[in-house]
Motif scaffolding. Structure first.
Motif, PDB file in Angstrom:
ATOM      1  N   ASN A   1       0.816  -1.204   0.000  1.00 26.21           N
ATOM      2  CA  ASN A   1       0.000   0.000   0.000  1.00 26.21           C
ATOM      3  C   ASN A   1       0.855   1.262   0.000  1.00 26.21           C
ATOM      4  N   ARG A   2       1.700   1.378  -1.013  1.00 25.02           N
ATOM      5  CA  ARG A   2       2.491   2.604  -1.090  1.00 25.02           C
ATOM      6  C   ARG A   2       2.855   2.906  -2.536  1.00 25.02           C
ATOM      7  N   ARG A   3       2.441   4.069  -2.998  1.00 25.65           N
ATOM      8  CA  ARG A   3       2.744   4.476  -4.368  1.00 25.65           C
ATOM      9  C   ARG A   3       4.202   4.878  -4.483  1.00 25.65           C
ATOM     10  N   GLY A   4       4.691   4.942  -5.708  1.00 20.23           N
ATOM     11  CA  GLY A   4       6.023   5.469  -5.957  1.00 20.23           C
ATOM     12  C   GLY A   4       7.109   4.421  -5.805  1.00 20.23           C
ATOM     13  N   TYR A   5       8.354   4.903  -5.762  1.00 20.77           N
ATOM     14  CA  TYR A   5       9.510   4.000  -5.738  1.00 20.77           C
ATOM     15  C   TYR A   5       9.995   3.764  -4.314  1.00 20.77           C
ATOM     16  N   ALA A   6      10.187   4.851  -3.568  1.00 21.18           N
ATOM     17  CA  ALA A   6      10.680   4.712  -2.196  1.00 21.18           C
ATOM     18  C   ALA A   6      10.142   5.851  -1.342  1.00 21.18           C
ATOM     19  N   PRO A   7       9.736   5.542  -0.108  1.00 17.41           N
ATOM     20  CA  PRO A   7       9.092   6.552   0.744  1.00 17.41           C
ATOM     21  C   PRO A   7      10.074   7.547   1.350  1.00 17.41           C
ATOM     22  N   LEU A   8      11.365   7.307   1.198  1.00 17.49           N
ATOM     23  CA  LEU A   8      12.339   8.212   1.800  1.00 17.49           C
ATOM     24  C   LEU A   8      13.613   8.159   0.966  1.00 17.49           C
TER      25      LEU A   8
ATOM     26  N   TRP B   1       8.070  13.163   4.604  1.00 20.21           N
ATOM     27  CA  TRP B   1       9.168  12.916   3.669  1.00 20.21           C
ATOM     28  C   TRP B   1       8.617  12.928   2.256  1.00 20.21           C
ATOM     29  N   LEU B   2       9.492  13.280   1.340  1.00 28.02           N
ATOM     30  CA  LEU B   2       9.090  13.227  -0.066  1.00 28.02           C
ATOM     31  C   LEU B   2       9.263  11.801  -0.581  1.00 28.02           C
ATOM     32  N   VAL B   3       8.331  11.383  -1.411  1.00 29.02           N
ATOM     33  CA  VAL B   3       8.353  10.024  -1.943  1.00 29.02           C
ATOM     34  C   VAL B   3       8.945  10.066  -3.347  1.00 29.02           C
ATOM     35  N   GLU B   4       9.922   9.218  -3.586  1.00 28.64           N
ATOM     36  CA  GLU B   4      10.515   9.196  -4.929  1.00 28.64           C
ATOM     37  C   GLU B   4       9.570   8.482  -5.892  1.00 28.64           C
ATOM     38  N   HIS B   5       9.281   9.159  -7.031  1.00 27.14           N
ATOM     39  CA  HIS B   5       8.550   8.503  -8.117  1.00 27.14           C
ATOM     40  C   HIS B   5       9.537   8.392  -9.270  1.00 27.14           C
ATOM     41  N   ARG B   6      10.135   7.225  -9.433  1.00 31.04           N
ATOM     42  CA  ARG B   6      11.272   7.107 -10.332  1.00 31.04           C
ATOM     43  C   ARG B   6      10.846   7.249 -11.785  1.00 31.04           C
ATOM     44  N   MET B   7       9.661   6.718 -12.142  1.00 26.67           N
ATOM     45  CA  MET B   7       9.242   6.821 -13.534  1.00 26.67           C
ATOM     46  C   MET B   7       9.054   8.274 -13.946  1.00 26.67           C
TER      47      MET B   7
ATOM     48  N   PRO C   1      10.484   0.370   0.255  1.00 26.64           N
ATOM     49  CA  PRO C   1       9.880   0.152  -1.057  1.00 26.64           C
ATOM     50  C   PRO C   1       8.538   0.846  -1.259  1.00 26.64           C
ATOM     51  N   GLY C   2       8.278   1.193  -2.523  1.00 26.80           N
ATOM     52  CA  GLY C   2       6.935   1.505  -2.998  1.00 26.80           C
ATOM     53  C   GLY C   2       6.656   0.538  -4.137  1.00 26.80           C
ATOM     54  N   VAL C   3       5.472   0.591  -4.729  1.00 27.19           N
ATOM     55  CA  VAL C   3       5.150  -0.405  -5.763  1.00 27.19           C
ATOM     56  C   VAL C   3       6.113  -0.366  -6.946  1.00 27.19           C
TER      57      VAL C   3
END
Ligand code: ADP
Ligand code: ZN
Length: 729
Positions: A428-435, A453-459, A492-494
């Motif tokens: 249950n976490r969007r993005g690449y990494a929560p920190l 914290w900002l969540v990394e969205h790698r795409m 991790p995020g998804v």
């Protein structure tokens, strides 16, 4: 002397959709006859606004000289009495201004009349002089078969251009007529495709049909394991409601993603229901509002705001997934749509049906107290078995370094894919990494507007705040120490799970189901089709995969981080985690092949994991009840939160302290705080919380009113009142 009191000007009270303290007086012009519920246009300052003639007697506070007259009555059905009672009730309960509640019901753009619609028919006495060309003859022939037709229809039917039609009108061969609109929604057919119900389903359906036929208020909790046919069963209640000529309202927690629900509705009733949610365009909104008010929309499916549609003949309210936190509206008028649905049903003298595989402790307690009826479906449809649930102890079987899937889960996914079945990984976490952390200096990327914290969205190559939407590009170097290649993702995020899964299962076709990859109903429908047709092997998803989906080929669910929802000290953290994970687990093994579920956890001994492994939620809820009873926590007591926000910490602290000092002091009443909210800064606002707790028998509203009236709120400070809070952030 002028005798102003010679004849009193007749007045009515009109509620306007603005946060005034109540309705305002207006003068009734001669010859206008008004009754409560009439929707009227009135002057307000220099504008014309829309309001509703209210039941309360005029206040007579404004002198006649300043009294303004009602403009006109709008050509829309009046707001029904049950709706007016509801607006007043919700306002009193939530301490919102009645006009703010009315605003949810009177979407101004929904009220605008639809533009008139014209068509052509042959003139009865065409002038003898008019020439008839072959094209013109084709036009008359087309109209002989069916008249009137719109310009577009006629041009197509006769294969002529628009200019031919215009010339014929000019020549007196055609006349324009106003068309009556077809009803916006076809009548759903209650007998279109009835399911062949099992005996347990039949009994439940029968009970619900009787509740509908009784035309009385009642509340029923329909509880059933995932896949037991709860939807089929409440469809029977809807069918009965349609047969009786009444209207049904179904609330779903995430209407934008309920493509499968709509497909099933069409299969059962032969036509689409009216749909209502915040993403509707203006035209669709107007159409749905009108048809509901006119009673021609017989079934409305919607998000929580559909409660405020002006049904004249409401005969059934269904709340599907009643335990869902998404039913709580957290801004504007703060209300819980499940609870308000019951109130709405009561004013409409209609039954309410709450549906869930994992009912809330609130609803279960109401069943035990005899306030709600209970219907249970214990078996999955067509003999499908409930999945086997096992915990994977991550302390004993850890994933590799910087990886998140344990060897046991990887092996299970491989096995499943090898059999040609589908697997799902849930996180249950969007993005690449929560920190994101700098390895060189320890710097962490935080949101400038929020305590988060900002969540990394790698795409997207971005860092994103999940609370306020702030984004910034992912930098190459640490902004603090300047080190290059030193930034590392933590947790991790998804997206990160997708990357790892691609390494372990390179041949598997993956589908990511998260709100950013599946933004709306069309995408959701496509995704569901791809899964059902077997075009996908591995689904990786956030909470949007938990609800409602029926994926017959899916036999394995792996929960990547079963502990995720448990931290944070929220009153309902454990309850919500059990509900969510049970729902996710319920996606597995819905058809013939049996399902398996693995929960990756660092705390296999936790009551939540134990309940899931044992498949016994009843036992879990009993423990929860036992834990909440002594301290009078809901549902054994009442809560109301005050959230103070200001642009500076000093102002927020001062206002919160003043509220703390004025807090009610009486036996049985506790006030916790003021304390900084867990999200101490949100969108640039500094936030402090106070929590009022009372015994169940006590009403919190009078206490809150007295409390708030004792404190002068400085400019620039906002106080939000959250009665029955479920979010404590
Ligand atoms: P729930 O809402 O309890 O999870 P659903 O109503 O979604 O269960 O039912 C699960 C699946 O079983 C659906 O595909 C549904 O169409 C099917 N189903 C349930 N009951 C019947 C029935 N009596 N006849 C045919 N199909 C059924
Ligand atoms: Zn933010």
């Amino acid at each position: 002397m002028k005798s102003r009191r010679r004849k009193n000007i007749p007045r009515v009270s009109v509620l306007l959709p603005y946060p005034f303290s109540g309705p305002l007086d207006y003068a009734v012009p001669d010859g206008l006859s008004l009754k409560p519920g009439d929707i009227v246009q009135v002057p307000l300052s220099n504008r014309r606004v829309i309001g509703v003639v209210w039941d309360a007697p005029p206040l007579n506070a404004i002198p006649e000289a300043r009294l303004k007259p009602i403009g006109r009555i709008l050509e829309v059905p009046p707001l029904p009495a049950s709706m007016r009672r509801f607006v007043d009730w919700v306002a009193a309960y939530t301490l919102a201004a009645p006009g703010e509640v009315l605003a949810m019901s009177l979407k101004a753009n929904a009220l605008r009349a639809e533009p008139p619609h014209y068509g052509w028919q042959p003139a009865e006495t065409p002038p003898a002089s008019a020439r008839l060309t072959p094209a013109r003859e084709r036009v008359l022939a087309a109209l002989a078969a069916r008249a009137p037709l719109t310009t577009a229809e006629l041009a197509q039917a006769a294969d002529v251009s628009r200019s031919v039609l215009e010339a014929m009108a000019e020549a007196g061969l055609l006349v324009s007529v106003k068309l009556s609109r077809a009803p916006a929604y076809a009548l759903p057919d209650p007998n279109h495709a009835r399911a062949d119900l099992s005996s347990e389903q039949r009994d439940a359906a029968q009970a619900l049909r009787q509740a509908v036929a009784a035309r009385k208020f009642s509340v029923t909790l329909l509880e059933g394991v995932p896949g037991s046919g709860k939807t089929e069963v409440y469809f029977e209640a809807i069918a009965e409601c349609i047969r009786l000529g009444r209207q049904a309202l179904v609330l779903l927690p995430e209407i934008a993603l309920s493509a499968q629900w709509l497909e099933r509705f069409v299969a059962r009733f032969g036509t689409e229901p009216a749909v209502w949610h915040s993403e509707l365009g203006a035209a669709a909104r107007r159409r749905a509002w009108r048809a509901t008010a006119e009673g021609t929309a017989r079934v409305v499916v919607g998000a929580r705001s559909a409660l405020f549609l002006p049904f004249p003949e409401l005969g059934l309210v269904v709340v599907d997934e009643e335990h869902e936190a998404a039913f709580k509206q957290e801004d504007g008028v703060i209300y819980h749509a499940r609870d308000m649905a019951i109130v709405r049903a009561r004013f409409a003298e209609a039954p309410a049906v709450l549906v869930s595989a994992t009912p809330s402790l609130e609803s279960v307690t109401n069943v035990q107290a005899g306030r709600y009826r209970h219907l249970a479906l214990k078996e999955r449809h067509a003999g499908a078995r409930l999945p086997q649930v096992a915990a994977i102890d991550l302390r004993a079987e850890p994933p590799q370094r910087r990886r998140f899937l344990s060897p046991k889960l990887i092996a299970a996914v491989r096995e499943t894919l090898a059999k040609g079945e589908q697997a799902m990984l849930f996180l249950n976490r969007r993005g690449y990494a929560p920190l994101t952390l700098c390895r060189a200096c320890g710097y962490r990327f935080a949101c400038p507007n929020c305590t988060a914290w900002l969540v990394e969205h790698r795409m997207r190559r971005e860092l994103l705040c999940h609370h306020c939407g702030h984004t910034q590009p992912m930098p190459q170097a640490c902004p603090n120490c300047g080190a290059e290649h030193s930034l590392v993702p933590i947790g991790p995020g998804v997206e990160r799970i997708t990357e790892e899964a691609a390494e372990h299962f390179p041949e598997a076709k993956q589908l990511v189901m998260a709100s950013d990859t599946i933004p709306g109903p069309t995408a959701a429908a496509e995704a569901a089709r791809a899964v059902i047709e077997g075009k996908v092997n591995l689904i990786i998803g956030t909470q949007i995969v938990a609800k409602g989906w029926h994926f017959p080929l899916l036999t394995l669910v792996g929960v990547v981080d079963a502990d995720l929802g448990l931290s944070g000290g929220d009153l309902r953290a454990a309850e919500r985690t059990v509900q969510l994970l049970y729902q996710v687990a319920g996606r597995a093994g819905r058809a013939q092949a049996p399902g398996r579920v693995f929960l990756q956890t660092y705390a296999p001994e936790h009551p939540v994991m134990q309940a899931l492994v044992a498949g016994d939620l009843g036992q879990f809820l009993e423990c929860e009840a036992a834990a909440r009873k002594p301290g009078h926590w809901p549902p054994f007591g009442r809560l109301a939160a005050l959230i103070v926000s200001a642009k500076t910490a000093t102002e927020a602290d001062a206002a919160a302290a003043a509220l703390g000092q004025a807090a009610p002091r009486m036996a049985g009443v506790t006030v916790l705080g003021p304390a900084p909210a867990p999200l101490a800064v949100l969108r640039g606002w500094h936030r402090r919380r106070l929590l009022l707790k009372t015994p169940r028998e006590m009403m919190v509203q009078p206490l809150l009113r007295r409390w708030l009236s004792a404190v002068a709120v400085p400019r620039g400070v906002r106080i939000a009142i959250d009665v029955d809070p479920i979010s404590f952030l």
